[in-house]
Structures are given as structure tokens and as C-alpha cells.
Design a protein around this motif. Structure first.
Motif, PDB file in Angstrom:
ATOM      1  N   TYR A 142       4.523  17.054 -36.942  1.00 15.82           N
ATOM      2  CA  TYR A 142       4.183  16.694 -35.565  1.00 15.82           C
ATOM      3  C   TYR A 142       5.420  16.829 -34.665  1.00 15.82           C
ATOM      4  CZ  TYR A 142       0.007  14.579 -37.727  1.00 15.82           C
ATOM      5  OH  TYR A 142      -1.151  14.346 -38.432  1.00 15.82           O
ATOM      6  N   SER A 143       5.624  18.014 -34.144  1.00 19.71           N
ATOM      7  CA  SER A 143       6.829  18.302 -33.361  1.00 19.71           C
ATOM      8  C   SER A 143       6.684  17.898 -31.897  1.00 19.71           C
ATOM      9  CB  SER A 143       7.163  19.789 -33.460  1.00 19.71           C
ATOM     10  OG  SER A 143       6.028  20.567 -33.103  1.00 19.71           O
ATOM     11  N   TYR A 144       5.447  17.907 -31.390  1.00 16.36           N
ATOM     12  CA  TYR A 144       5.212  17.581 -29.983  1.00 16.36           C
ATOM     13  C   TYR A 144       4.832  16.112 -29.846  1.00 16.36           C
ATOM     14  CZ  TYR A 144       3.041  17.471 -25.370  1.00 16.36           C
ATOM     15  OH  TYR A 144       2.713  17.138 -24.080  1.00 16.36           O
ATOM     16  N   MET A 145       5.301  15.478 -28.739  1.00 17.22           N
ATOM     17  CA  MET A 145       4.935  14.092 -28.480  1.00 17.22           C
ATOM     18  C   MET A 145       4.909  13.842 -26.975  1.00 17.22           C
ATOM     19  SD  MET A 145       6.429  10.934 -27.556  1.00 17.22           S
ATOM     20  CE  MET A 145       8.110  10.785 -28.159  1.00 17.22           C
ATOM     21  N   ASP A 146       3.863  13.154 -26.511  1.00 12.88           N
ATOM     22  CA  ASP A 146       3.856  12.618 -25.158  1.00 12.88           C
ATOM     23  C   ASP A 146       3.036  11.338 -25.146  1.00 12.88           C
ATOM     24  OD1 ASP A 146       1.134  13.264 -24.986  1.00 12.88           O
ATOM     25  OD2 ASP A 146       1.401  14.833 -23.473  1.00 12.88           O
ATOM     26  N   PHE A 147       2.847  10.765 -23.961  1.00 16.85           N
ATOM     27  CA  PHE A 147       2.082   9.527 -23.832  1.00 16.85           C
ATOM     28  C   PHE A 147       0.958   9.713 -22.828  1.00 16.85           C
ATOM     29  CE2 PHE A 147       6.157   8.128 -25.402  1.00 16.85           C
ATOM     30  CZ  PHE A 147       5.812   7.165 -26.336  1.00 16.85           C
ATOM     31  N   CYS A 148      -0.125   8.993 -23.072  1.00 17.94           N
ATOM     32  CA  CYS A 148      -1.263   9.018 -22.162  1.00 17.94           C
ATOM     33  C   CYS A 148      -1.683   7.567 -21.914  1.00 17.94           C
ATOM     34  CB  CYS A 148      -2.407   9.809 -22.788  1.00 17.94           C
ATOM     35  SG  CYS A 148      -3.873   9.894 -21.751  1.00 17.94           S
ATOM     36  N   GLU A 149      -1.706   7.175 -20.653  1.00 14.26           N
ATOM     37  CA  GLU A 149      -2.185   5.838 -20.296  1.00 14.26           C
ATOM     38  C   GLU A 149      -3.576   5.984 -19.699  1.00 14.26           C
ATOM     39  OE1 GLU A 149       0.620   2.390 -18.897  1.00 14.26           O
ATOM     40  OE2 GLU A 149       1.373   4.272 -18.093  1.00 14.26           O
ATOM     41  N   VAL A 150      -4.539   5.275 -20.277  1.00 14.17           N
ATOM     42  CA  VAL A 150      -5.911   5.338 -19.786  1.00 14.17           C
ATOM     43  C   VAL A 150      -6.279   3.978 -19.213  1.00 14.17           C
ATOM     44  CG1 VAL A 150      -8.315   5.854 -20.349  1.00 14.17           C
ATOM     45  CG2 VAL A 150      -6.478   7.052 -21.560  1.00 14.17           C
ATOM     46  N   CYS A 151      -6.387   3.939 -17.897  1.00 10.72           N
ATOM     47  CA  CYS A 151      -6.835   2.747 -17.170  1.00 10.72           C
ATOM     48  C   CYS A 151      -7.110   3.201 -15.738  1.00 10.72           C
ATOM     49  CB  CYS A 151      -5.803   1.624 -17.217  1.00 10.72           C
ATOM     50  SG  CYS A 151      -4.240   2.012 -16.420  1.00 10.72           S
ATOM     51  N   PRO A 152      -7.905   2.437 -14.987  1.00 11.08           N
ATOM     52  CA  PRO A 152      -8.258   2.878 -13.630  1.00 11.08           C
ATOM     53  C   PRO A 152      -7.041   3.114 -12.733  1.00 11.08           C
ATOM     54  CG  PRO A 152      -9.661   1.044 -14.310  1.00 11.08           C
ATOM     55  CD  PRO A 152      -8.608   1.202 -15.366  1.00 11.08           C
ATOM     56  N   GLU A 153      -5.970   2.342 -12.926  1.00  6.39           N
ATOM     57  CA  GLU A 153      -4.803   2.437 -12.041  1.00  6.39           C
ATOM     58  C   GLU A 153      -3.901   3.627 -12.362  1.00  6.39           C
ATOM     59  OE1 GLU A 153      -6.573  -1.360 -12.428  1.00  6.39           O
ATOM     60  OE2 GLU A 153      -5.421  -0.338 -14.005  1.00  6.39           O
ATOM     61  N   LYS A 154      -3.915   4.102 -13.603  1.00  5.85           N
ATOM     62  CA  LYS A 154      -2.915   5.106 -14.039  1.00  5.85           C
ATOM     63  C   LYS A 154      -3.480   6.508 -14.243  1.00  5.85           C
ATOM     64  CE  LYS A 154       0.554   2.138 -14.955  1.00  5.85           C
ATOM     65  NZ  LYS A 154       1.972   2.246 -15.081  1.00  5.85           N
ATOM     66  N   LEU A 155      -4.780   6.615 -14.517  1.00  5.90           N
ATOM     67  CA  LEU A 155      -5.341   7.929 -14.859  1.00  5.90           C
ATOM     68  C   LEU A 155      -6.044   8.521 -13.639  1.00  5.90           C
ATOM     69  CD1 LEU A 155      -5.748   9.878 -17.308  1.00  5.90           C
ATOM     70  CD2 LEU A 155      -7.983   8.812 -17.619  1.00  5.90           C
ATOM     71  N   PRO A 156      -5.529   9.636 -13.109  1.00  8.08           N
ATOM     72  CA  PRO A 156      -6.205  10.273 -11.969  1.00  8.08           C
ATOM     73  C   PRO A 156      -7.633  10.672 -12.357  1.00  8.08           C
ATOM     74  CG  PRO A 156      -4.033  11.251 -12.363  1.00  8.08           C
ATOM     75  CD  PRO A 156      -4.327  10.354 -13.526  1.00  8.08           C
ATOM     76  N   ASN A 157      -8.548  10.526 -11.407  1.00  8.50           N
ATOM     77  CA  ASN A 157      -9.956  10.900 -11.653  1.00  8.50           C
ATOM     78  C   ASN A 157     -10.531  10.129 -12.839  1.00  8.50           C
ATOM     79  OD1 ASN A 157     -12.297  12.260 -11.076  1.00  8.50           O
ATOM     80  ND2 ASN A 157     -11.633  14.209 -11.948  1.00  8.50           N
ATOM     81  N   TYR A 158     -10.199   8.844 -12.888  1.00 11.39           N
ATOM     82  CA  TYR A 158     -10.496   7.977 -14.036  1.00 11.39           C
ATOM     83  C   TYR A 158     -11.966   8.018 -14.464  1.00 11.39           C
ATOM     84  CZ  TYR A 158     -11.427   3.605 -16.530  1.00 11.39           C
ATOM     85  OH  TYR A 158     -11.868   2.681 -17.433  1.00 11.39           O
ATOM     86  N   GLU A 159     -12.887   7.795 -13.540  1.00  8.72           N
ATOM     87  CA  GLU A 159     -14.314   7.692 -13.903  1.00  8.72           C
ATOM     88  C   GLU A 159     -14.804   8.971 -14.578  1.00  8.72           C
ATOM     89  OE1 GLU A 159     -16.190   5.115 -13.964  1.00  8.72           O
ATOM     90  OE2 GLU A 159     -14.910   3.727 -12.867  1.00  8.72           O
ATOM     91  N   GLN A 160     -14.419  10.120 -14.039  1.00 10.35           N
ATOM     92  CA  GLN A 160     -14.849  11.395 -14.624  1.00 10.35           C
ATOM     93  C   GLN A 160     -14.192  11.627 -15.978  1.00 10.35           C
ATOM     94  OE1 GLN A 160     -17.365  13.360 -13.470  1.00 10.35           O
ATOM     95  NE2 GLN A 160     -17.111  14.300 -15.477  1.00 10.35           N
ATOM     96  N   LYS A 161     -12.907  11.276 -16.083  1.00  9.69           N
ATOM     97  CA  LYS A 161     -12.203  11.468 -17.359  1.00  9.69           C
ATOM     98  C   LYS A 161     -12.838  10.624 -18.465  1.00  9.69           C
ATOM     99  CE  LYS A 161      -8.526  14.192 -16.481  1.00  9.69           C
ATOM    100  NZ  LYS A 161      -7.408  13.726 -15.736  1.00  9.69           N
ATOM    101  N   ILE A 162     -13.175   9.375 -18.147  1.00 12.89           N
ATOM    102  CA  ILE A 162     -13.787   8.490 -19.153  1.00 12.89           C
ATOM    103  C   ILE A 162     -15.129   9.058 -19.614  1.00 12.89           C
ATOM    104  CG2 ILE A 162     -14.985   6.260 -19.317  1.00 12.89           C
ATOM    105  CD1 ILE A 162     -12.118   6.004 -20.069  1.00 12.89           C
TER     106      ILE A 162
END
Length: 200
Positions: free
Chosen positions: A72-92
Motif C-alpha cells: 500500500y504505497s498510496y495514502m490519503d484521508f477522506c472526511e465524510v460529514c455534511p460540513e467537510k464533504l462537498p456535495n455531501y447529499e449526492q456523495k452519500i
């Protein structure tokens, strides 16, 4: 057997068969009576899991060993919540569409919690609740989906071998080589396990 035999992963990972209710996807959706699923049963479906030290992920030797061993050479972070994820409702909504990937999906929950739902080989949904410190690997080709729980927050480390490809293939995509390989690999194991159970 005493409590000494308890798997410490169970404090950060729990799994159960889901009911068929159309209620809010963020609810637990237990069957009545509840039917829990062991982490060994998940492993038989190709779903791997670890308990790690989420407060010290930057210096965690166990995480480093897993990444090196599995490439696993690649790493990043993803925050999923209404305040942090753009276009939250569609992404969920997109995350909750049943889909597969042609590569492993690796998620390490460093804060919050969420549900990863996977299909067993009889097409039943198993809900896997991943909490802070839980790391899960979904094999290429398994049908799955994701949703938050009622706390509405997860911060997950995403790992990948090489350059990340997050393309979801919404069901049906049974013709993809990754799906065929998954069914061949894990369908055979499950069939063997059923045969052993029947002869016991």
C-alpha cells in the motif's frame, strides 16, 4: 473458554445480517432476532480486518508493516460529514449504491464510525460497523456499499497499491474479470466450508 480468547478487533469492528427495512440507511438495521457475523466469516468472504492505534497512526509500526507487506504505497484521508464533504447529499447517495471495484478498497477509520455493507455468497447483506481504530480491506470484485451511522462523521485513511483508482462499477457488473475472480476464489472456499459442515 474465558474472556482471554476475545478478539480485540471486535471492539472496533462488528458485523451482522441486515433486515430488509427501507428506514434511514444510517440506522443499524439488525434482524429480529439479531444475527451477528464473526470476523472469521468475513475473512472467508475475503474481507480482512485489523485493530490499530488510531491516535498514533503516523508512527504506528503495525500499520507500517501492513502497508509494506501488502504494497500500500498510496495514502490519503477522506472526511465524510455534511460540513467537510462537498456535495455531501449526492456523495452519500452514490456511496450507498451497490457497486464493486477492480482493486481492493482499504479504509482505516481514524475518527468517527461508519457502515460498510457487503454481500455474502447467498446475496444477503452483512453490515460491518467500523469504528475508530478499525481497518478493513474489501477484496476486488465484492459487491458493497457505504453509509455513515447516526453520528454522521467518519475520517478514514484510504490506502492503495500504486496510483489510486476509485472507479465504482454499479451492479450489475458480473462480467468484469475482478468479479469473476472474486466468485471463483471465495465461492469455492464457501462451497468447501458447506461441504465440511454437512459432513460434521
Amino acid at each position: 473458554m474465558g474472556s482471554d480468547c476475545k478478539d480485540d478487533r471486535e471492539e472496533v469492528l462488528q458485523a451482522w445480517y441486515m433486515d430488509d427495512s427501507d428506514e434511514d440507511q444510517r440506522l443499524p438495521h439488525h434482524r429480529d432476532p439479531k444475527q451477528f457475523v464473526s470476523l472469521d466469516k468475513l475473512a472467508a468472504l475475503g474481507v480482512l480486518s485489523w485493530r490499530l492505534d488510531a491516535d498514533n497512526y503516523e508512527t504506528d509500526e503495525e500499520l507500517k508493516k501492513i502497508r509494506e507487506a501488502r504494497g500500500y504505497s498510496y495514502m490519503d484521508f477522506c472526511e465524510v460529514c455534511p460540513e467537510k464533504l462537498p456535495n455531501y447529499e449526492q456523495k452519500i447517495k452514490n456511496f450507498y449504491e451497490e457497486h464493486l471495484h477492480t482493486d481492493e478498497e482499504i479504509r482505516y477509520c481514524v475518527a468517527g464510525s461508519g457502515y460498510f455493507d457487503v454481500r455474502d455468497l447467498d446475496e444477503a447483506w452483512i453490515r460491518v460497523w467500523v469504528k475508530k481504530g478499525g481497518m478493513i480491506v474489501l477484496p476486488a470484485g465484492i459487491y458493497h456499499r457505504f453509509t455513515l451511522d447516526t453520528d454522521n462523521y467518519i475520517k478514514a485513511m484510504r490506502l492503495f497499491i500504486g496510483d489510486p483508482i476509485w472507479t465504482p462499477y454499479n451492479r450489475p457488473h458480473d462480467h468484469l474479470p475482478a468479479r469473476k475472480e472474486y466468485v471463483e476464489s471465495f465461492g469455492q472456499k464457501e462451497a468447501t466450508n458447506h461441504a465440511i459442515d454437512a459432513s460434521a
